[in-house]
Write a protein that holds these residues in place. Structure first.
Motif, mmCIF file in Angstrom:
data_model
loop_
_atom_site.group_PDB
_atom_site.id
_atom_site.type_symbol
_atom_site.label_atom_id
_atom_site.label_comp_id
_atom_site.label_asym_id
_atom_site.label_seq_id
_atom_site.Cartn_x
_atom_site.Cartn_y
_atom_site.Cartn_z
ATOM 1 N N LYS A 99 0.876 -1.171 0.000
ATOM 2 C CA LYS A 99 0.000 0.000 0.000
ATOM 3 C C LYS A 99 0.910 1.217 0.000
ATOM 4 O O LYS A 99 1.755 1.361 0.886
ATOM 5 C CB LYS A 99 -0.848 0.053 1.268
ATOM 6 N N GLU A 100 0.740 2.091 -0.970
ATOM 7 C CA GLU A 100 1.582 3.283 -1.039
ATOM 8 C C GLU A 100 1.099 4.400 -0.118
ATOM 9 O O GLU A 100 1.888 5.226 0.303
ATOM 10 C CB GLU A 100 1.660 3.777 -2.481
ATOM 11 N N ASN A 101 -0.194 4.421 0.149
ATOM 12 C CA ASN A 101 -0.757 5.522 0.933
ATOM 13 C C ASN A 101 -1.704 5.045 2.029
ATOM 14 O O ASN A 101 -2.854 5.483 2.089
ATOM 15 C CB ASN A 101 -1.497 6.504 0.009
ATOM 16 N N PRO A 102 -1.255 4.185 2.924
ATOM 17 C CA PRO A 102 -2.150 3.765 4.002
ATOM 18 C C PRO A 102 -2.342 4.923 4.989
ATOM 19 O O PRO A 102 -1.543 5.857 5.014
ATOM 20 C CB PRO A 102 -1.401 2.605 4.659
ATOM 21 N N PRO A 103 -3.380 4.852 5.801
ATOM 22 C CA PRO A 103 -3.635 5.946 6.752
ATOM 23 C C PRO A 103 -2.713 5.877 7.973
ATOM 24 O O PRO A 103 -3.147 5.640 9.092
ATOM 25 C CB PRO A 103 -5.103 5.731 7.128
ATOM 26 N N ILE A 104 -1.427 6.062 7.712
ATOM 27 C CA ILE A 104 -0.407 6.063 8.759
ATOM 28 C C ILE A 104 0.341 7.377 8.650
ATOM 29 O O ILE A 104 0.842 7.718 7.562
ATOM 30 C CB ILE A 104 0.585 4.888 8.585
ATOM 31 N N ASN A 105 0.424 8.097 9.746
ATOM 32 C CA ASN A 105 1.122 9.370 9.751
ATOM 33 C C ASN A 105 2.629 9.125 9.680
ATOM 34 O O ASN A 105 3.187 8.432 10.511
ATOM 35 C CB ASN A 105 0.759 10.165 11.013
ATOM 36 N N GLY A 106 3.277 9.671 8.661
ATOM 37 C CA GLY A 106 4.723 9.511 8.528
ATOM 38 C C GLY A 106 5.157 9.566 7.087
ATOM 39 O O GLY A 106 4.346 9.747 6.179
ATOM 40 N N HIS A 107 6.451 9.384 6.864
ATOM 41 C CA HIS A 107 7.034 9.444 5.535
ATOM 42 C C HIS A 107 7.646 8.087 5.204
ATOM 43 O O HIS A 107 8.523 7.599 5.925
ATOM 44 C CB HIS A 107 8.107 10.537 5.473
ATOM 45 N N TYR A 108 7.199 7.478 4.117
ATOM 46 C CA TYR A 108 7.654 6.164 3.690
ATOM 47 C C TYR A 108 7.230 5.968 2.248
ATOM 48 O O TYR A 108 6.334 6.669 1.754
ATOM 49 C CB TYR A 108 7.059 5.049 4.576
ATOM 50 N N GLN A 109 7.849 5.036 1.569
ATOM 51 C CA GLN A 109 7.462 4.739 0.185
ATOM 52 C C GLN A 109 6.199 3.884 0.143
ATOM 53 O O GLN A 109 5.297 4.134 -0.629
ATOM 54 C CB GLN A 109 8.596 4.030 -0.543
ATOM 55 N N SER A 110 6.164 2.859 0.982
ATOM 56 C CA SER A 110 5.002 1.970 1.025
ATOM 57 C C SER A 110 5.118 1.063 2.237
ATOM 58 O O SER A 110 6.169 0.984 2.866
ATOM 59 C CB SER A 110 4.913 1.117 -0.249
#
Length: 119
Positions: A99-110
């Motif tokens: 998942k590239e854009n899950p509802p997790i606050n932060g910076h990551y690719q996936s």
């Protein structure tokens, strides 16, 4: 063992533990490694002597886009079950779902999971 590889297959689905994911949906990126004996196909040049990766893509697409699961682990398991049922030549599967854009606050690719299954 020989492999058939499908990389970066993208599907829009409604899988997730959060209500927003199930309502709004998101893109799921799926990579597959299918362990198959490709010796005969490498000699005959005939489609019937291999696993048709277009049909594999369609089977994965059906699970990813037409079903709903809370966990991507379950989505991956359902895809493996379908592929083993539909394609007897597949001996083992490695599947990665991101998942590239899950509802997790932060910076990551996936974020994602990887399963390995065999007959």
């Amino acid at each position: 063992m020989d492999k058939i590889v499908l990389n970066g297959c993208r599907f829009y689905g409604y899988h997730g533990a959060f209500e927003e994911e199930q309502k709004l949906g998101q893109i799921f990126v799926i990579d597959l490694e299918l362990m198959v004996d490709l010796q005969k196909a490498s000699q005959t040049d005939k489609l019937e002597d291999t696993v048709h990766y277009g049909l594999v893509f369609e089977a994965v697409q059906k699970q990813a886009e037409q079903k709903k699961y809370i966990l991507i682990e379950r989505l991956a398991g359902a895809i493996c079950d379908d592929l083993f049922d539909e394609f007897p030549a597949i001996q083992a599967i490695t599947i990665r779902i991101s998942k590239e854009n899950p509802p997790i606050n932060g910076h990551y690719q996936s974020v994602g999971i990887e399963l390995e299954r065999s007959r």
